[in-house]
Every structure is written in structure tokens, then in C-alpha cells.
Scaffold this motif. Sequence first.
Motif, PDB file in Angstrom:
ATOM      1  N   GLY A 220       0.848  -0.995  -0.101  1.00  0.00           N
ATOM      2  CA  GLY A 220       0.306  -0.286  -0.185  1.00  0.00           C
ATOM      3  C   GLY A 220       0.964   1.707   0.092  1.00  0.00           C
ATOM      4  O   GLY A 220       1.642   1.075   0.791  1.00  0.00           O
ATOM      5  N   THR A 233       5.990  10.024   1.899  1.00  0.00           N
ATOM      6  CA  THR A 233       4.965   8.668   1.498  1.00  0.00           C
ATOM      7  C   THR A 233       5.495   7.309   2.147  1.00  0.00           C
ATOM      8  O   THR A 233       6.590   7.217   2.027  1.00  0.00           O
ATOM      9  CB  THR A 233       5.532   8.893  -0.094  1.00  0.00           C
ATOM     10  OG1 THR A 233       5.452  10.223  -0.578  1.00  0.00           O
ATOM     11  CG2 THR A 233       4.839   8.101  -0.412  1.00  0.00           C
ATOM     12  N   GLU A 363       2.296  -1.034  -7.393  1.00  0.00           N
ATOM     13  CA  GLU A 363       1.464  -2.367  -7.487  1.00  0.00           C
ATOM     14  C   GLU A 363       0.162  -1.993  -8.856  1.00  0.00           C
ATOM     15  O   GLU A 363       0.349  -0.948  -9.166  1.00  0.00           O
ATOM     16  CB  GLU A 363       0.083  -2.392  -6.042  1.00  0.00           C
ATOM     17  CG  GLU A 363      -0.504  -3.463  -5.904  1.00  0.00           C
ATOM     18  CD  GLU A 363       0.542  -5.039  -5.512  1.00  0.00           C
ATOM     19  OE1 GLU A 363       1.072  -5.519  -6.975  1.00  0.00           O
ATOM     20  OE2 GLU A 363       0.861  -5.159  -4.541  1.00  0.00           O
ATOM     21  N   SER A 364       0.097  -2.947  -8.935  1.00  0.00           N
ATOM     22  CA  SER A 364      -0.975  -3.272 -10.673  1.00  0.00           C
ATOM     23  C   SER A 364      -2.802  -4.228 -10.189  1.00  0.00           C
ATOM     24  O   SER A 364      -2.039  -5.125  -9.268  1.00  0.00           O
ATOM     25  CB  SER A 364      -0.187  -3.031 -11.429  1.00  0.00           C
ATOM     26  OG  SER A 364       0.079  -4.001 -11.846  1.00  0.00           O
ATOM     27  N   VAL A 373      -5.656  -0.237 -13.286  1.00  0.00           N
ATOM     28  CA  VAL A 373      -5.076   0.765 -12.537  1.00  0.00           C
ATOM     29  C   VAL A 373      -3.466   0.297 -12.056  1.00  0.00           C
ATOM     30  O   VAL A 373      -3.724  -1.212 -11.533  1.00  0.00           O
ATOM     31  CB  VAL A 373      -6.004   0.838 -11.120  1.00  0.00           C
ATOM     32  CG1 VAL A 373      -5.673   1.928 -10.457  1.00  0.00           C
ATOM     33  CG2 VAL A 373      -7.786   1.458 -11.538  1.00  0.00           C
ATOM     34  N   THR A 375      -0.065   1.790  -9.022  1.00  0.00           N
ATOM     35  CA  THR A 375      -0.073   2.539  -8.633  1.00  0.00           C
ATOM     36  C   THR A 375       0.778   2.429  -9.080  1.00  0.00           C
ATOM     37  O   THR A 375       1.905   1.706  -8.705  1.00  0.00           O
ATOM     38  CB  THR A 375      -0.282   1.693  -6.908  1.00  0.00           C
ATOM     39  OG1 THR A 375      -1.973   1.836  -7.098  1.00  0.00           O
ATOM     40  CG2 THR A 375       0.019   2.404  -5.831  1.00  0.00           C
ATOM     41  N   CYS A 376       1.824   4.196  -8.338  1.00  0.00           N
ATOM     42  CA  CYS A 376       3.233   4.167  -8.780  1.00  0.00           C
ATOM     43  C   CYS A 376       3.547   5.619  -8.163  1.00  0.00           C
ATOM     44  O   CYS A 376       2.973   5.831  -7.317  1.00  0.00           O
ATOM     45  CB  CYS A 376       3.309   4.546 -10.112  1.00  0.00           C
ATOM     46  SG  CYS A 376       2.516   5.834 -10.994  1.00  0.00           S
ATOM     47  N   ASN A 403      -5.138   9.653  -5.699  1.00  0.00           N
ATOM     48  CA  ASN A 403      -4.367   9.519  -4.517  1.00  0.00           C
ATOM     49  C   ASN A 403      -4.793   8.622  -3.327  1.00  0.00           C
ATOM     50  O   ASN A 403      -5.775   8.046  -3.960  1.00  0.00           O
ATOM     51  CB  ASN A 403      -4.550  11.203  -3.477  1.00  0.00           C
ATOM     52  CG  ASN A 403      -6.107  11.663  -3.213  1.00  0.00           C
ATOM     53  OD1 ASN A 403      -6.745  10.575  -2.794  1.00  0.00           O
ATOM     54  ND2 ASN A 403      -6.220  12.964  -2.642  1.00  0.00           N
ATOM     55  N   ASP A 404      -4.129   8.633  -2.694  1.00  0.00           N
ATOM     56  CA  ASP A 404      -4.434   7.210  -1.498  1.00  0.00           C
ATOM     57  C   ASP A 404      -6.309   7.506  -0.925  1.00  0.00           C
ATOM     58  O   ASP A 404      -6.701   5.995  -0.484  1.00  0.00           O
ATOM     59  CB  ASP A 404      -3.379   6.963  -1.041  1.00  0.00           C
ATOM     60  CG  ASP A 404      -3.231   8.632   0.406  1.00  0.00           C
ATOM     61  OD1 ASP A 404      -3.987   7.857   1.373  1.00  0.00           O
ATOM     62  OD2 ASP A 404      -2.324   8.836  -0.441  1.00  0.00           O
ATOM     63  N   PRO A 417       2.834   8.697  -4.404  1.00  0.00           N
ATOM     64  CA  PRO A 417       1.837   7.947  -5.046  1.00  0.00           C
ATOM     65  C   PRO A 417       0.825   7.958  -5.644  1.00  0.00           C
ATOM     66  O   PRO A 417       0.078   8.685  -4.723  1.00  0.00           O
ATOM     67  CB  PRO A 417       2.136   7.121  -3.708  1.00  0.00           C
ATOM     68  CG  PRO A 417       1.641   8.134  -2.785  1.00  0.00           C
ATOM     69  CD  PRO A 417       2.910   9.478  -2.762  1.00  0.00           C
ATOM     70  N   VAL A 418       0.466   7.815  -6.706  1.00  0.00           N
ATOM     71  CA  VAL A 418      -0.998   7.969  -7.346  1.00  0.00           C
ATOM     72  C   VAL A 418      -0.942   6.858  -8.039  1.00  0.00           C
ATOM     73  O   VAL A 418      -0.322   5.892  -9.042  1.00  0.00           O
ATOM     74  CB  VAL A 418      -0.363   9.059  -8.132  1.00  0.00           C
ATOM     75  CG1 VAL A 418      -0.739  10.163  -7.463  1.00  0.00           C
ATOM     76  CG2 VAL A 418       0.267   8.830  -8.667  1.00  0.00           C
ATOM     77  N   GLN A 419      -2.383   6.477  -8.030  1.00  0.00           N
ATOM     78  CA  GLN A 419      -2.983   5.388  -9.382  1.00  0.00           C
ATOM     79  C   GLN A 419      -3.347   5.552 -10.368  1.00  0.00           C
ATOM     80  O   GLN A 419      -4.191   7.133 -10.476  1.00  0.00           O
ATOM     81  CB  GLN A 419      -4.757   5.118  -8.067  1.00  0.00           C
ATOM     82  CG  GLN A 419      -3.754   4.238  -7.025  1.00  0.00           C
ATOM     83  CD  GLN A 419      -5.232   3.909  -6.053  1.00  0.00           C
ATOM     84  OE1 GLN A 419      -6.405   4.075  -6.572  1.00  0.00           O
ATOM     85  NE2 GLN A 419      -5.181   3.008  -5.097  1.00  0.00           N
TER      86      GLN A 419
END
Length: 721
Positions: A220, A233, A363-364, A373, A375-376, A403-404, A417-419
Motif C-alpha cells: 500500500g 510517502t 502495484e497494479s 489501474v 499504483t506508482c 491519490n490514496d 504515490p498515485v493511481q
Amino acid sequence: MISRGWVLRRWLQPRSISQVSVLAHSVVALTPPEVGRNTLRVAPCLLCGHHQPLFLHVSSTLHKKRKGRDEKKAVMLNPKSLKKEKAAVVSIWKNMTVQELADALGKDLDTVFEIFIYVENSDPYDSPTAVIDNLKVIQDAVKRAGLRFKIDNPEDKKEKVKENKDVFRRPPPKESDLIPRPPVVTIMGHVDHGKTTLLDALRHSAIVDTEFGGITQHIGAFSVKLDSGEEVTFLDTPGHAAFKAMRARGATVTDVVVLVVAADDGVMEQTKESIQHALEANVPIVVAINKIDKPEADIPRTREMLLHNGLQLEEDGGEVQAVPVSALKGQNLNLLVEAIVTQAELLNLKADPRGLVEAVVVESKLDPGRGKVATCVIERGTLRKGAVLVAGTAWCKVRNMFNDAGKSVKAAPPATPVQVIGWRELPSAGDLILEVESERQATEVVHWRNHEFKLEKQEEEQAAIQDKLNEHLRVYKAQLEEKRRLGIRFKRRRREPRKKENIELDTGPRVSVVLKGDVDGTVEAILNVLDTYHSEECQLDIISYGVGTVSPNDVTMASSFNGSIYTFNTQVPPDVRKMAIAEGVTIKENNVIYHLVEDLKKELSENLPFKEVEEVLGEANVIEEFVITEGKKKVPVAGCRCVKGTLKKEALYRVIRGQDTIQEGMLSSMRHLKSEVATINRGNECGLKFTDESLRFEPGDTLVCYKINKVQQVTDWDPGF
């Protein structure tokens, strides 16, 4: 009429008149240039004056000097000189132009057009750019030119060395372009040591309440504004043994590692692993000794265990900060935040917010509402809507970013961190994200990377093919040497059936599985766990795996292989569930990884073959051997006394003499006194006759009565947790 000066006078030198007459009538005259070549002329004979037809010929063959004896002998000794030299071979193809044909023949266009005069159906091709769609015309033209041909690919379609279309990181930025950025902190440690609880305490949330089994099972990424005003972050990594790859990936992305160690448990297996990942990534570590509120907490023991595992704390003269905290009670959290911020200030973290974006996929997943989607975490540049990104063999045009907290953002600066949504294909966790100028460049990069992947796969397959060929040649040469040794000139008659070309290597039981997970990292972790399974009694086949909900294609594939579908924290649509019931496919849903592994171990155990287990029913000692007469045969009978358990007539028996087993078999008769009985209890005497009448007994022999039970086996697979 021609003058006699045109006649070759050397032909008029015979010794007799008759020879002169014959040669005069068969003389060959040369025609003047103005008359023409190869023309039939009439000229008077040199002797009689009569007009005779003369064939005019200009070939040099008539003037060729005869070979002498030595020259003829040299030709006979060298037969290769008698062979004609083969014509050159040119490459041709259909739909080539006249100019391309001329270039292939090595001739000019005028010569090609002259050749076309003698080639059928060549009239339409009257210009250099005319496309010759009739392959027969091209072949005949090559033959007329005195050459040979081979069918080949056009020059523009031949395999050429492709230009490298890949993209790479930009050169390091100038110091003047850098601005301060928030630190990226990864929380690592053993399972159930309170990592997510600590993160909840820092960001005033309750993530742990939403996690199945109370454990984190994917990475996460959260942007947290601390009470001190600092923005950090955080990456929360799983502590379970199955998520080793996730922890390794989290250690490479981060600036600081917060190692959470429970004061009651101390350093555990995944704690050691997390320390190793952080040291390999050369990332500074801040230790949070958690759960100090528990009565069994032992902080000095925990410090000593950390020292034994390579972490020298500040209290021991080292550089690693250690802060005792209680995430559940909120105790000493301000000291931990201060340690993190201090470590970040020492690192002097800066980044370039301009230019093309560089990021890392944390994560993806496949979201039912948003699609693919990823997450990077941004490392360089500022990500905005409309940007074109490439990650591995996937690319996207950013349609939106979140955002989260799930809120849409317009721009993401470094360390944010963004999706990201808008991916054509789902990227893999850990892939490097690079921004490119256009969608066309993105597709070129992806095609290039796929091409390179295929080349690598071809090289691997070529190596396997070469190994198989070498093995075949080795066997063939051995057989050839054997034939030569035996002096067999002709093929020997085969004395055994020909072996099958395709041999089924394994025909035993197997479990086929279709795996679907919620995120790419979780699927990767489960596959790593399944890779630890090795058994020759029952094979485990992963038919397919992927991210997202179960689809009808998954059900069809599982049905084709008589397999099951295992889902992890993902949904099964109602129509797909009905389809699975109709197809007889079992869908096993799990939200905790060790529950999934337990279900799989149970299915593997059910498919294992039954194991034969021997159960001893009783024992008897041979007192004496009796020989009875049945008809004309004499049959030995063992007079025994049961000394242990019960003897049964239908069971199996083993005859032991000393330390050796001399016979195993069944009984044909069991008698107590004169009655045929089915069982003999302990302490009773009996007479036992075996089906093998050749067996002889001696006093002191032991007869063991037993039966074979088929017991369901249990797999010995140990996934490591």
C-alpha cells in the motif's frame, strides 16, 4: 556475286585436284559488311565456274586450332576441365519491376527489353517502373539471359537489423534544477508485528480493520502529512513469508526503511529477510521496537538480537536509530516521526520536477469500475493527465489520477504515490515507468521490447533444440559404429516395436489450477509459493493466472483441463458462477493466502494415490509339521499356537525362519481340532495349510498374520509458513 578475294585461300591448298574440287564446292565465303551477316549467297566455283550456294558463317570455331597430343592428354588427365561452368544464380520474386530485374541480371534496360522480344506475354512491361506480376515472364527472361534463378524475398521485405526503439532514463539533472522532495519510507518487518497498526497510528486511519485475517497481503502506498507538518510517502509491505518479492521491491523504491520488530517476539525470520533487503539496497534503517505495552515485552533482548543480525544501534555505538513505541497505544510515536524526519534531512532528498516523468510501479490491479489501474511512485518529473507512459511491455495515456484517498489529482510531483488509469495492458509490479513524446513512440517501444523478448525466447528454445539434436546424433553415431563393427551393409531387421515419437512423460494424477487475484503483486507472491511444490506422485499445473474477476474464459479453460479455479480477494460474477456449476468447475474463494494454500494442499492430498500400509493382526509359532494325505498327494500342515493377536483365514501370512522371510501367501485351510474355522484367538492351537503346498515348516518358525490397508496420503508440501 562476290569476288574471289573473299574466299579463304588457305582452303585451296590440297595436294590433289579432286581435293581441290571438293573444297571448292564446299568453301565458305565471307560476306562484305555492306551485304549483311548470315546470308545465303551464290558464288562461282573456283575450278569449274559453276555457281554454287555458299553459307556465310562468321563463327570463330572454324578458325579454332586443333589440340595437339599433349593437350589432349592433359584434358584426359583432368576430367574437371570437361565440365561446363555453371551459370550464375540471381534472386527473383513476384511483382518485381523491370528496373529491379535489370539490376538482378546485372544488365542495362535496353538489354532487358531486347530479351523481352523473345519472351511470351512480356509486352505490357515496357517501362522501367512496370511491375512484372507474371512470375513466368521473369523466369523466362533470366533463362534467356543465360543465368539461373532462385525465388527469394524482395529486398525491402528481407529481415533487416531493426533500429533500437527502446527508451531509457534521462541523464542525471543539474544541481540547479533540483528541489527538495518528501521522503519515501517503507515499513517492513515480520508478519503480525504491527506494521499496518503503526501506519494507522501515524496517519490516523484504520486500515488494519479492513484487512482479511489482520495481515497485509499487498503493498500500500500512502501520502501522510505528519503532525509536525512534514509530508512523507509511506509504503506498507506484507510481512508474510509468501510476499518476499514484495518486500524486496519495497526496499529498492524507498529512501528510508522503518523496521518494525515486536518487543515480545524479537527478531523473526521475515525480520532477518527485511534487514537483508535493506542492506542490499543500501538504504538507511530506523528500527521501531513495537508492542512495548505488552507485559512480555523484552526490549534489551530485542536490541541484542538486532545486533546479532548485523544492526548496530546507536546505544551500542552504531548509526542505526531504535525507538521503542506502542502503535496500539500511540506511545513514543512523536519520537519515531522525529527519527524519520532527521534521517530524511541527512539524506538531503531532492528531485527534478521538470521534463519527462520517471516512476516505479508499486502495484497494479484490474478494477471493475476503473479498468486497469497501476499504483506508482513518481521519481522524477511531474505526471499530468494526457501523458503517455511506458512500463515494461505495457503503455497508457493517462486518463485520470487518484491519490490514496480516492480523490482525483491534476498533477503528481516527485515522491507522490498515485493511481493511474488508462493502461492498454496491465503493467507488472516493479516495472520502471518512462514518459514518451507520443502514442506512436509508445507503441514502437512496446513492439521493440516484445521483439527483444521473442528473440531471447528463441535463443532459449534453440539451445534446447540443439541439445536434443546432439543427443540424437550421439545415439545415431553409436548405432552406426555398431553396424560397422558387425559388418552389416544393409539395414538390419527391427526385432522390437518402434518407439513412439511422442512419449507421455507423466501419466499420473495431476491437479490443474486457474489462479485469479486482486493485484499483480499478490498473484506474483502466490505463484512464488506454488513454485515450491515438487512431487512426483501428483503434478501441479498452473493452467492460467491473471488479475481481475473470474471470466467465462477461465471457466472454459478449467473445464477443458478438469481443473479448479482459485480466487484471491476477487469477485465471481453471478453469471460466471452459474456457468461454473453447469460445467462442473469448482471455484474456491479465499481472502487469506495461507487459507488458499491449505485448500490447495487438501486437493493435492485427495489426488494422491492410496498408500498401502501393513497392519499386523497376530502371530503364531510353529510347534510341529504334520504331513497329511489328500487323495494321492501328501500336503504339509503347520501345527501352531497363536501367541499374539488373532489369526484370520482370509488374511495374508508371512513365514519367518530366523531373520529371513521364506514365504508370503494365503491359507487354503485353517482348522481347530477337526473343525474348519475362520479365526483363531490368542492361546489356541490350530493347523494351517498354505495354498503353496511345496512349503515345508520347521519347529520354531514364526507365522505373521497381516492385512494390507489402503490409506489416503497427505502431501508433504511445505511452502515455508
